[in-house]
Design a protein around this motif. Structure first.
Motif, PDB file in Angstrom:
ATOM      1  N   SER A 130       0.832  -1.203   0.000  1.00  0.00           N
ATOM      2  CA  SER A 130       0.000   0.000   0.000  1.00  0.00           C
ATOM      3  C   SER A 130       0.872   1.261   0.000  1.00  0.00           C
ATOM      4  O   SER A 130       0.611   2.208  -0.751  1.00  0.00           O
ATOM      5  CB  SER A 130      -0.927  -0.038   1.220  1.00  0.00           C
ATOM      6  N   LEU A 131       1.933   1.250   0.800  1.00  0.00           N
ATOM      7  CA  LEU A 131       2.835   2.410   0.848  1.00  0.00           C
ATOM      8  C   LEU A 131       3.566   2.599  -0.482  1.00  0.00           C
ATOM      9  O   LEU A 131       3.792   3.720  -0.927  1.00  0.00           O
ATOM     10  CB  LEU A 131       3.836   2.262   2.005  1.00  0.00           C
ATOM     11  N   ARG A 132       3.904   1.469  -1.132  1.00  0.00           N
ATOM     12  CA  ARG A 132       4.559   1.551  -2.434  1.00  0.00           C
ATOM     13  C   ARG A 132       3.645   2.267  -3.440  1.00  0.00           C
ATOM     14  O   ARG A 132       4.089   3.123  -4.210  1.00  0.00           O
ATOM     15  CB  ARG A 132       4.872   0.130  -2.935  1.00  0.00           C
ATOM     16  N   LEU A 133       2.343   1.949  -3.394  1.00  0.00           N
ATOM     17  CA  LEU A 133       1.394   2.558  -4.329  1.00  0.00           C
ATOM     18  C   LEU A 133       1.216   4.057  -4.080  1.00  0.00           C
ATOM     19  O   LEU A 133       0.907   4.811  -4.999  1.00  0.00           O
ATOM     20  CB  LEU A 133       0.036   1.852  -4.219  1.00  0.00           C
ATOM     21  N   CYS A 134       1.408   4.474  -2.842  1.00  0.00           N
ATOM     22  CA  CYS A 134       1.354   5.916  -2.558  1.00  0.00           C
ATOM     23  C   CYS A 134       2.452   6.617  -3.343  1.00  0.00           C
ATOM     24  O   CYS A 134       2.236   7.681  -3.921  1.00  0.00           O
ATOM     25  CB  CYS A 134       1.546   6.195  -1.071  1.00  0.00           C
ATOM     26  N   THR A 136       4.260   5.330  -6.096  1.00  0.00           N
ATOM     27  CA  THR A 136       4.259   5.161  -7.553  1.00  0.00           C
ATOM     28  C   THR A 136       3.022   5.764  -8.215  1.00  0.00           C
ATOM     29  O   THR A 136       3.096   6.284  -9.322  1.00  0.00           O
ATOM     30  CB  THR A 136       4.314   3.670  -7.938  1.00  0.00           C
ATOM     31  N   ASP A 137       1.869   5.697  -7.555  1.00  0.00           N
ATOM     32  CA  ASP A 137       0.619   6.108  -8.205  1.00  0.00           C
ATOM     33  C   ASP A 137       0.001   7.362  -7.590  1.00  0.00           C
ATOM     34  O   ASP A 137      -1.081   7.779  -7.993  1.00  0.00           O
ATOM     35  CB  ASP A 137      -0.410   4.968  -8.154  1.00  0.00           C
ATOM     36  N   GLY A 138       0.664   7.931  -6.599  1.00  0.00           N
ATOM     37  CA  GLY A 138       0.149   9.156  -5.982  1.00  0.00           C
ATOM     38  C   GLY A 138      -1.176   8.957  -5.255  1.00  0.00           C
ATOM     39  O   GLY A 138      -2.009   9.860  -5.189  1.00  0.00           O
ATOM     40  N   LEU A 139      -1.365   7.753  -4.720  1.00  0.00           N
ATOM     41  CA  LEU A 139      -2.615   7.488  -3.998  1.00  0.00           C
ATOM     42  C   LEU A 139      -2.483   7.911  -2.537  1.00  0.00           C
ATOM     43  O   LEU A 139      -1.383   7.963  -1.986  1.00  0.00           O
ATOM     44  CB  LEU A 139      -2.960   5.997  -4.072  1.00  0.00           C
ATOM     45  N   ALA A 140      -3.610   8.200  -1.915  1.00  0.00           N
ATOM     46  CA  ALA A 140      -3.615   8.538  -0.482  1.00  0.00           C
ATOM     47  C   ALA A 140      -3.896   7.271   0.315  1.00  0.00           C
ATOM     48  O   ALA A 140      -4.830   6.523   0.006  1.00  0.00           O
ATOM     49  CB  ALA A 140      -4.678   9.591  -0.202  1.00  0.00           C
ATOM     50  N   GLU A 141      -3.078   7.042   1.335  1.00  0.00           N
ATOM     51  CA  GLU A 141      -3.206   5.830   2.154  1.00  0.00           C
ATOM     52  C   GLU A 141      -4.237   6.060   3.266  1.00  0.00           C
ATOM     53  O   GLU A 141      -4.210   7.096   3.943  1.00  0.00           O
ATOM     54  CB  GLU A 141      -1.820   5.508   2.724  1.00  0.00           C
ATOM     55  N   ILE A 142      -5.132   5.102   3.454  1.00  0.00           N
ATOM     56  CA  ILE A 142      -6.084   5.198   4.566  1.00  0.00           C
ATOM     57  C   ILE A 142      -5.855   4.010   5.496  1.00  0.00           C
ATOM     58  O   ILE A 142      -6.171   2.860   5.160  1.00  0.00           O
ATOM     59  CB  ILE A 142      -7.540   5.228   4.064  1.00  0.00           C
TER      60      ILE A 142
END
Ligand SMILES: *Cc1c(COP(=O)(O)O)cnc(C)c1O
Length: 335
Positions: A130-134, A136-142
């Motif tokens: 999940s942290l990796r996707l933050c 690489t993809d600029g996603l917000a982690e919840i």
């Protein structure tokens, strides 16, 4: 970060109309066993079948307008809540889960339109993905339990409980990462300082219980459990839920797989309710005589119903359930 009752009241406004104000119903059987009125807060009646919708809706509503989407790690129900809430805002959602998560939960999340990434065999592995996707993809982690908006959302259950029954003596709360118990305890104890809030976990991998005893977050080994929703650690860099649970809970109690098995049967045969192992631990602790005696009404949160139906049918039919290396011995209800 200092979370207060005001944050929980704000969350109540934010989630109204999306997450349900769920029914609080008496259990005549459990009341007789307990010697006091015993009430069930039915979070199984949420649109996603679990309370996690509350925190997810509140967290997503409080994101900046321009985020590309959201990501989370989950043992199942948080992912379901995030998927539902993100779809409502037309936002991309990626849910990262370990291979321990039951198939029923994975399928449920995909059905809500979220992408699922299966990563490794533990919640920590899912968290890394999940942290990796933050990045690489600029996603917000919840976070499933260590986010102020998530905790405030879960805390709205405490507001509803006390609005319905200001005379409650105690609230029994299933406990894993502690967002639920921390939020409920903060709400309930701010309003009624004398109320007792007790957290209950399974005895195999009870991360918050062990952490409170140690005085700091500790790692636990994750094993398969009937209470799969209660698996996973609390994070070694825990910011909020650890101190909330340490400061506000009146105690933590552990129950065995056999006790969870019996509680699932009891809720089904006595109250005709289908619920996950993780959501019946309050009943399990009461039935096992592991709680103090009460002199007023007690409520427990029946947190979710998203269980694998083959497991459920084994339990209600009194058959053995194999969980990894252990077998929970079958027992016919009432025998
Ligand atoms: C997440 C969950 C819990 C525990 O909530 P925490 O905030 O992690 O303590 C309990 N029951 C169910 C069904 C859950 O999904």
């Amino acid at each position: 970060m200092n979370l207060t009752l005001a944050d929980i009241l704000a969350a109540q406004n934010t989630i109204a109309g999306i997450a349900a104000d769920t029914p609080l119903v008496p259990s005549p059987f459990m009341s007789a066993r307990c010697g006091q009125e015993f009430l069930l807060k039915l979070e199984i009646a949420q649109p996603i079948g679990a309370f996690k919708l509350r925190g997810a809706v509140n967290a997503i509503a409080n994101l900046a307008e321009d985020v590309a989407g959201v990501t989370c790690c989950s043992t199942g129900n948080h992912g379901r809540g995030v998927a539902f809430a993100a779809a409502q805002r037309g936002m991309r959602a990626v849910v990262c889960m370990s291979s321990m998560v039951p198939k029923a939960k994975v399928d449920g999340i995909r059905a809500l339109g979220a992408e699922v990434h299966i990563a490794g065999t533990s919640q920590d592995d899912a968290q890394s993905e999940s942290l990796r996707l933050c990045e690489t993809d600029g996603l917000a982690e919840i976070s499933p339990f260590d986010d102020p908006f998530v905790i405030a959302g879960q805390g709205t259950i405490g507001l509803e409980l006390l609005a319905a029954r200001p005379d409650l003596e105690a609230i029994l709360v299933p406990l894993s990462g502690g967002g639920l118990a921390g939020g409920i305890a903060l709400a309930a104890k701010t309003i009624r300082p004398d109320i007792r809030v007790i957290g209950i976990s399974m005895d195999r991998g009870a991360a918050m219980h062990e952490s409170i005893r140690a005085g700091h977050p500790v790692e636990v080994t994750e094993v398969e459990s009937l209470a799969d929703s209660l698996g996973g650690g609390i994070g070694m860099d825990n910011r909020l839920s650890f101190s909330l649970c340490r400061d506000y809970l009146d105690g933590t109690v552990l129950v065995s797989e056999e006790e969870i098995y019996t509680a699932m049967q009891t809720l089904y045969y006595e109250d005709r309710i289908v619920a996950e192992g993780g959501s019946v631990v309050g009943l399990a602790a009461m039935l096992a005589g592991k709680l103090p005696s009460f002199s007023g009404p007690v409520a427990t949160v029946v947190t979710g119903r998203n269980l694998d139906m083959s497991v459920f049918s084994w339990v209600v039919n009194g058959e053995d359930v194999t969980l990894g290396n252990t077998v929970v011995r079958g027992k016919t209800y009432g025998a």
